[in-house]
Design a protein around this motif. Structure first.
Motif, PDB file in Angstrom:
ATOM      1  N   VAL A   1       0.834  -1.204   0.000  1.00 55.60           N
ATOM      2  CA  VAL A   1       0.000   0.000   0.000  1.00 55.60           C
ATOM      3  C   VAL A   1       0.868   1.253   0.000  1.00 55.60           C
ATOM      4  CG1 VAL A   1      -1.658   1.325   1.366  1.00 55.60           C
ATOM      5  CG2 VAL A   1      -1.998  -1.131   1.031  1.00 55.60           C
ATOM      6  N   VAL A   2       1.916   1.259   0.819  1.00 54.01           N
ATOM      7  CA  VAL A   2       2.815   2.413   0.874  1.00 54.01           C
ATOM      8  C   VAL A   2       3.496   2.617  -0.478  1.00 54.01           C
ATOM      9  CG1 VAL A   2       4.970   3.270   1.904  1.00 54.01           C
ATOM     10  CG2 VAL A   2       3.170   2.309   3.357  1.00 54.01           C
ATOM     11  N   TRP A   3       3.950   1.521  -1.096  1.00 55.50           N
ATOM     12  CA  TRP A   3       4.597   1.606  -2.407  1.00 55.50           C
ATOM     13  C   TRP A   3       3.627   2.153  -3.454  1.00 55.50           C
ATOM     14  CZ3 TRP A   3       3.412  -1.020  -6.968  1.00 55.50           C
ATOM     15  CH2 TRP A   3       4.330  -0.844  -7.998  1.00 55.50           C
ATOM     16  N   ALA A   4       2.399   1.674  -3.472  1.00 52.27           N
ATOM     17  CA  ALA A   4       1.414   2.129  -4.451  1.00 52.27           C
ATOM     18  C   ALA A   4       1.103   3.612  -4.277  1.00 52.27           C
ATOM     19  CB  ALA A   4       0.141   1.289  -4.348  1.00 52.27           C
ATOM     20  N   VAL A   5       0.928   4.047  -3.034  1.00 56.90           N
ATOM     21  CA  VAL A   5       0.646   5.465  -2.777  1.00 56.90           C
ATOM     22  C   VAL A   5       1.830   6.318  -3.204  1.00 56.90           C
ATOM     23  CG1 VAL A   5       0.283   7.161  -0.934  1.00 56.90           C
ATOM     24  CG2 VAL A   5      -1.037   5.034  -0.963  1.00 56.90           C
ATOM     25  N   GLY A   6       3.047   5.878  -2.889  1.00 57.23           N
ATOM     26  CA  GLY A   6       4.241   6.613  -3.296  1.00 57.23           C
ATOM     27  C   GLY A   6       4.384   6.686  -4.801  1.00 57.23           C
ATOM     28  N   LEU A   7       4.103   5.589  -5.485  1.00 59.74           N
ATOM     29  CA  LEU A   7       4.194   5.568  -6.941  1.00 59.74           C
ATOM     30  C   LEU A   7       3.192   6.531  -7.574  1.00 59.74           C
ATOM     31  CD1 LEU A   7       5.462   4.241  -9.452  1.00 59.74           C
ATOM     32  CD2 LEU A   7       3.630   2.538  -9.333  1.00 59.74           C
ATOM     33  N   VAL A   8       1.979   6.530  -7.073  1.00 60.26           N
ATOM     34  CA  VAL A   8       0.961   7.439  -7.605  1.00 60.26           C
ATOM     35  C   VAL A   8       1.377   8.890  -7.394  1.00 60.26           C
ATOM     36  CG1 VAL A   8      -1.404   8.265  -7.248  1.00 60.26           C
ATOM     37  CG2 VAL A   8      -0.946   5.808  -7.433  1.00 60.26           C
TER      38      VAL A   8
END
Length: 82
Positions: free
Chosen positions: A21-28
């Motif tokens: 979840v943290v990776w996805a939010v950071g990527l977005v």
């Protein structure tokens, strides 16, 4: 809780889920920021090598000789048959 799964496995799954979840939010966030920066950069760039055009390009014409007109008419007829 699942009885056949150890507590370490459950913690591992939870940590991986949080990391995802943290990776996805950071990527977005990175992609949105990068898209904004690229749009700003593109608007600032100008094509200095190309002359500014105030309207559509003007049509160019070429005068054909009589032989060229006959040859062109023959080509048009030939392509019209296809």
């Amino acid at each position: 809780m699942l009885q056949n799964v150890s507590i370490l496995q459950q913690i591992g799954v939870a940590v991986l889920a949080v990391a995802t979840v943290v990776w996805a939010v950071g990527l977005v966030r990175v992609l949105r920021r990068d898209r904004f920066d690229v749009d700003v950069w593109r608007q600032a760039q100008t094509l200095a090598a190309l002359p500014a055009q105030s309207g559509p390009p003007r049509a160019e014409t070429v005068e054909l000789t009589a032989d060229e007109r006959v040859a062109f008419a023959g080509l048009v007829r030939e392509f019209g048959r296809s």
